[in-house]
Write an enzyme that holds these catalytic residues in place. Sequence first.
Site, PDB file in Angstrom:
ATOM      1  N   HIS A  25       0.856  -1.194   0.000  1.00  0.00           N
ATOM      2  CA  HIS A  25       0.000   0.000   0.000  1.00  0.00           C
ATOM      3  C   HIS A  25       0.887   1.237   0.000  1.00  0.00           C
ATOM      4  CE1 HIS A  25      -3.331  -2.648   1.872  1.00  0.00           C
ATOM      5  NE2 HIS A  25      -3.576  -2.475   0.588  1.00  0.00           N
ATOM      6  N   GLU A  56       1.846   3.527   3.245  1.00  0.00           N
ATOM      7  CA  GLU A  56       2.342   2.910   4.473  1.00  0.00           C
ATOM      8  C   GLU A  56       3.880   2.970   4.529  1.00  0.00           C
ATOM      9  OE1 GLU A  56       0.413  -0.927   4.527  1.00  0.00           O
ATOM     10  OE2 GLU A  56      -1.583  -0.022   4.641  1.00  0.00           O
ATOM     11  N   ARG A 111      -3.203   4.888  -1.539  1.00  0.00           N
ATOM     12  CA  ARG A 111      -3.098   3.490  -1.108  1.00  0.00           C
ATOM     13  C   ARG A 111      -2.916   2.522  -2.281  1.00  0.00           C
ATOM     14  NH1 ARG A 111      -5.392   0.165   3.011  1.00  0.00           N
ATOM     15  NH2 ARG A 111      -6.418  -1.731   2.263  1.00  0.00           N
ATOM     16  N   HIS A 167       2.694  -4.137   6.959  1.00  0.00           N
ATOM     17  CA  HIS A 167       1.633  -3.155   6.758  1.00  0.00           C
ATOM     18  C   HIS A 167       1.628  -2.154   7.914  1.00  0.00           C
ATOM     19  CE1 HIS A 167      -0.891  -4.982   3.455  1.00  0.00           C
ATOM     20  NE2 HIS A 167      -0.114  -6.012   3.760  1.00  0.00           N
ATOM     21  N   GLU A 221       0.920  -5.748  11.045  1.00  0.00           N
ATOM     22  CA  GLU A 221       0.498  -4.348  11.022  1.00  0.00           C
ATOM     23  C   GLU A 221       1.307  -3.586  12.075  1.00  0.00           C
ATOM     24  OE1 GLU A 221      -1.757  -2.791   9.166  1.00  0.00           O
ATOM     25  OE2 GLU A 221      -3.031  -4.363   8.284  1.00  0.00           O
TER      26      GLU A 221
END
Length: 403
Positions: free
Chosen positions: A154, A157, A210, A280, A357
Amino acid sequence: MRLIWMFASFVVLASAGTPENTSKQRYDNYRYDIWKDYDKHSKQIHIMVNPTEEKRFQLFLQLYGISNEILISNLQSLIDNESVENTRAAPTFGWTRYHNLAEIEAWLDELLATYPDVTEEFVIGKSYEGRNIRGLKISYKAGNPGVVIESNIHGCEWITSATATWFINQLLSSDDKVIRDLAENHDWYIVPVLNVDGFVYSHEKDRLWRKTRQPSKASSCIGADPNRNFDSHWMEEGGSEDPCAQNYAGSHAFSEPEIKAWSDFLISIKDKANVFLSFHSYSQLVLSPYGHTDLEFPDNYDHMMQVAKAYADAVKALPYGTVYQYGSSATTLYLVSGGAKEWAYNELDIKLTYTIEFRDSGRYGFVLPAAFILPNCEEAMTGIVALLAECEELGYLKPKYKL
């Protein structure tokens, strides 16, 4: 824009400011956007709201009894400050600021020249806009188990590629015994920036971009969510058919050239890959398959949870005390399909695949200040050391190929 956090339901963002660089997307007058969908663990949703809409939005929340908290009172100011910090930081490559794609690629070239005996470049293919998608293999000896790291799928990020590059640097240059053992007893396949077009666009035009950058044939909107585009239960859960949606899954599975190229490369090394990690941000989670259902679980789900727990426990034990939750995507976050880790698990028979994440839990979200890069990197290294140690203990790191 402010980011308001609705306990048990919503979060809002709003920003205000005076336009300075009209060539870049500003978030002074952006009406609404969902940053983080509702998830089962936190029972929150994070929503960006224009300041002119805030009172109306608050009335809506009150009407339905939804509690909330403002996480970011001025998003545009946060973006502007990040840009200033990047300008002021040292021009040399390091981890006190975020780097653009050209800087990352120049740094990769330096590493290849400095460590020719243990590094090897691989190019998985080209993006829609014609950029090479580059990766680095690090191998100190034959017969090692393989670890694949995917980063910056993405565009917005940025903490993911910052962490991936720091991690590469440690594998090659650290004198720490634990890191040397990690580096020399695994083969590493690392792609610092997978969504190269989206990453460049996030630096040059829209900080929160994104998706990929391939135009839609059915709309004037651009790009698809690359982590909804893999051919694993594609479009069953968590993806959109709307080309303008942030979670648009593409016109068909593998419609995005970056994802088709990545999948082809992964197929070519599937007999060498024992573990797959996808970096992520944000939310501080270690997520395993499945994403498409919360009623079924992988056969080795108990082992998956042991390994995820090892990561979370190791990170929490650091002085920062950062808490990571863990579980399957469907039970811990939300139902979602077409993702990388599910495809790697289902189609490539890689038995341990995770989405990690990174920081934070919403205080800064995607616009994590550069001051947090090194703490996040330290947590990632500590977590991965523990994760792979648990993989070894459970017997998952036996080489999948014969010498």
